[in-house]
Scaffold this active site. Structure first.
Site, short mmCIF file in Angstrom:
data_model
loop_
_atom_site.label_atom_id
_atom_site.label_comp_id
_atom_site.label_asym_id
_atom_site.label_seq_id
_atom_site.Cartn_x
_atom_site.Cartn_y
_atom_site.Cartn_z
N ASP B 283 -29.14 24.67 -42.28
CA ASP B 283 -29.30 23.04 -41.23
C ASP B 283 -28.90 21.99 -42.23
O ASP B 283 -29.63 21.72 -42.67
CB ASP B 283 -30.13 23.51 -40.93
CG ASP B 283 -30.31 21.88 -39.97
OD1 ASP B 283 -29.71 20.93 -39.53
OD2 ASP B 283 -31.34 22.72 -39.01
N HIS B 379 -23.04 24.16 -31.56
CA HIS B 379 -23.23 22.84 -31.63
C HIS B 379 -22.42 22.21 -32.56
O HIS B 379 -22.52 20.89 -33.08
CB HIS B 379 -24.74 23.32 -32.29
CG HIS B 379 -26.05 21.92 -32.89
ND1 HIS B 379 -26.01 21.31 -31.64
CD2 HIS B 379 -26.18 22.08 -33.76
CE1 HIS B 379 -26.71 20.95 -32.78
NE2 HIS B 379 -26.38 20.73 -34.20
#
Lengths: 471, 471
Positions: B283, B379
């Site tokens: 991330d 995403h």
């Protein structure tokens, strides 16, 4: 299936190849036994200030488990007879300062604690910086068979994770990370034995603790059929383990309560010192040391002891309490006032009767005004073993902080965990005494309580609790 | 009083002599600028895998801020021109492997971030392992004067604590510990300006964020007059700072909400990698890098920009969201299913269109079946800058885990914090896009939201926000 740990759903060898193990020397090399080495209460201990002795290998183990950087750990181990395996694991960093490659884990990530052994890990293991405590209740209809299967699954997962590997169907949260001193410890609560038809094998040591007048215990956050303690020096490694173990519970058990805790990070302090709690006090000075001649007898259930359940040989009893600290009240005391409540100096934990942290309390010494230097109601006096018939326990807590309430006060304090061979000769007499006259009691509130039988460690090829569940 | 920081109640020089500073070379030597060095999104970076360049001293800084043990850090720095001060601070460990004395801090504890500078610390500072976010509202009756005095007190305390020293009247919680990369960052919410009579100086960038259809925002845990972000590599150091800053607030402000977070511990991973979140995903890969030519322009408010408030020069806007992850739902997806939601491989963060973590997404590449390899609603596709007119923000989150609920699901996720020169060219367009078609949105829930103007760093002799409050 000859090895009860090789359950098909959680066979360590079937874990993902992209698991968290990296650094080739790590998993075989850095394996530190949990049954020796650092005392839990002063985890960040270097040889120089270590209480008690220990042979050379013990020191190198303790060193590795402490907070020195890779240079200290590798350097010491390289110089130590018998430390070759450990040195190989960390020398990527230590042997080539200035050229440490990106493949090197520091000792924080690389340190691995053994799952199998005479005692479970997480008792004498040095305090980790992150911890989860979680209690489960068996699901309605789940009995001894389901409990045995669960403990088998849990043991396999704990062994896999503590080796820095990924279990099957892994969430990936700890990918990239080393085992980071992960430990998983399993215990049985009083209610477990009725639900599994094993009441006849319930130790009397699990009889309910007496009520203490200062308790404000919430039953929903107390006790439980099963208890799991998770500790690691990395928060994602710890959370990963919590998720994996909860998933293992499946339909057999559900979470009753769960709490998060923390301790100082490895390397944050210069002098490795005894832990400090959120009141700012050095906490754990008087902990029994694994090198004390009577340490084992006080902390672990001996084999063949009169009245003991044989399945508890090598085990220990854990008392677990969420102790809220009323920090705003505490902070209104002057430092001198706080020191009189505790009986020790804040800066270094030395008794008010003089000396340094490790100097024994002189309970009779008076000042120029004729008053006792360690006040009558000081916490250190009342909890001193010599005031309690020698009662001793190994305190191995985490701090907690669950935010700031609507009134502005922090929901913070101590996740108190203490270990003893018998709560009636450890926690109970000391807490009874504290309950009556401890100056500290107006600054703390016991909000939950649990008592758990933690069996001995599983030998290779067994799971934790097998001698209870399959006897 | 010529220096507004030398407030008598919090003068750094009046702190206890037994404060947490130990290791004589530390406080002057180990001082890492926050405006250069590691990008926040890949904090555990060693020179070998570092995204972007940097001169030799930058590398040594980054190295020191990374997770290598004392051997790596000291070794590298000893070999680096200009690193003498840093070397002095850590060489107690590094220079005498095997004989490291108990006086040595590792880089975890010793690392110190500068309080003064062009930008506030805690924006480009590498992610710390522990964080607290806290919002305050000014007390009824408190206005500009009280706010100015509070920011003066807070700045003095932050400077003292970040130097590893104890403020006056210290609680002692961080005694023994080094500064442990502590950073404190201060921001102003939209409501601050009305309450202090400064509405005319409120930047338009603080206009309320648009409502997003997937928001489930709790106003009580959102916004606030003042916002403080605390980060440190030690949980007691971070908690100590939270307590000290709350105490400073005194009667002027009270806590509106407070949240705790964490990231990977220094040293837990072998390869320094981009952070991983509690879904197990890498991330922050696409974070702008401080070495990008347009980094400053995207993240920090320039001096003299049209329409900008001059007091915000060098500042940034923080969007803060508590993003709950529905982990039980997430974990029911196969790994392949999760990867299609994100558009990247779980193991290493590489795009599904191929390559390694840092390979750009190929948004048009199709597989043998003719379908896009990075799905339409992935995403990573929807949040890609090239899909959003180049909108970019610096994401610098903490994970959170506040226990397991009565239904057995974890209250866990991401304390999302992102930084940009203008939310309308950073968070807003990206979130608007995500809100419409992100495959991830059914697995997350935005439970709180805040937007804060974070002024530039205070020059020596000033406090944070002084150019707003005393102009």
């Amino acid at each position: 299936m000859s090895n009860p740990l090789t359950d098909p759903t959680s066979d360590p060898t079937s874990g993902s190849g992209s698991g968290s193990g990296s650094g080739s020397g790590k998993s075989s090399g850095v394996r530190a036994g949990s049954a020796s080495g650092s005392p839990a209460g002063s985890p960040r201990t270097s040889p120089g200030v270590s209480p008690g002795g220990g042979d050379h290998l013990d020191i190198s183990r303790r060193r590795l488990l402490g907070t020195v950087g890779a240079a200290g750990a590798a350097g010491l181990v390289i110089g130590a007879a018998g430390g070759a395996g450990i040195a190989a694991a960390v020398s990527e960093d230590g042997s080539a300062a200035g050229a440490a490659g990106p493949g090197a884990l520091t000792s924080v990530g690389a340190t691995q604690v053994a799952f199998h052994g005479r005692h479970q890990p997480g008792i004498t293991t040095p305090l980790q910086s992150r911890g989860h405590l979680v209690a489960f209740d068996l699901a309605p209809g789940a009995g001894r068979k389901e409990a045995a299967a669960l403990l088998r699954r849990w043991s396999a997962t704990a062994r896999t994770l503590m080796a820095g590997k990924a279990p099957a169907g892994d969430t990936g949260i700890a990918l990239d990370a080393g085992p980071s001193s992960l430990t998983v410890t399993f215990g049985f609560g009083r209610t477990f034995f009725d639900r599994t038809g094993l009441a006849s094998r319930r130790p009397s040591q699990l009889d309910p603790l007496p009520a203490f007048s200062s308790d404000a215990v919430d039953p929903k956050r107390s006790e439980g059929d099963l208890w799991v303690q998770i500790g690691a020096d990395d928060a994602l490694v710890a959370f990963h383990a919590l998720r994996a173990l909860q998933k293992d519970a499946g339909d057999a058990a559900r979470v009753r309560w769960q709490m998060n805790g923390f301790n100082r990070s490895a390397g944050a302090t210069a002098r490795p010192t005894t832990a400090r709690n959120l009141m700012g006090q050095v906490d754990g000075t008087n902990n029994p040391k694994p090198t004390d001649p009577d340490f084992d007898r006080r902390i672990f259930v001996p084999a063949g002891a009169a009245g003991a359940q044989e399945w508890m040989a090598g085990g220990s009893y854990a008392v677990v309490r969420r102790i809220r600290m009323l920090l705003d009240d505490w902070d209104q005391l002057s430092q001198e006032g706080q020191e009189r409540v505790i009986g020790r100096r804040k800066a270094d934990g030395a008794p008010l009767s003089g000396g340094s942290e490790t100097t024994p309390l002189d309970l009779n010494k008076t000042g120029p005004d004729g008053k006792l230097l360690v006040p009558d109601n000081a916490h250190a006096r009342i909890s001193a073993p010599e005031q309690n018939g020698g009662a001793a326990m190994l305190r191995r807590p985490f701090s907690f902080h669950d935010g700031i309430g609507a009134d502005g006060t922090p929901d913070a304090g101590l996740l108190f965990v203490c270990w003893q061979a018998d709560p009636l000769r450890g926690f109970v007499p000391v807490q009874r005494k504290l309950d009556r006259g401890d100056a500290l009691s107006k600054f703390v509130r016991h909000e939950s309580s649990g008592l758990f039988a933690v069996p001995g460690g599983a030998p290779e090829g067994e799971y934790v609790g097998q001698r209870l569940l399959e006897a």
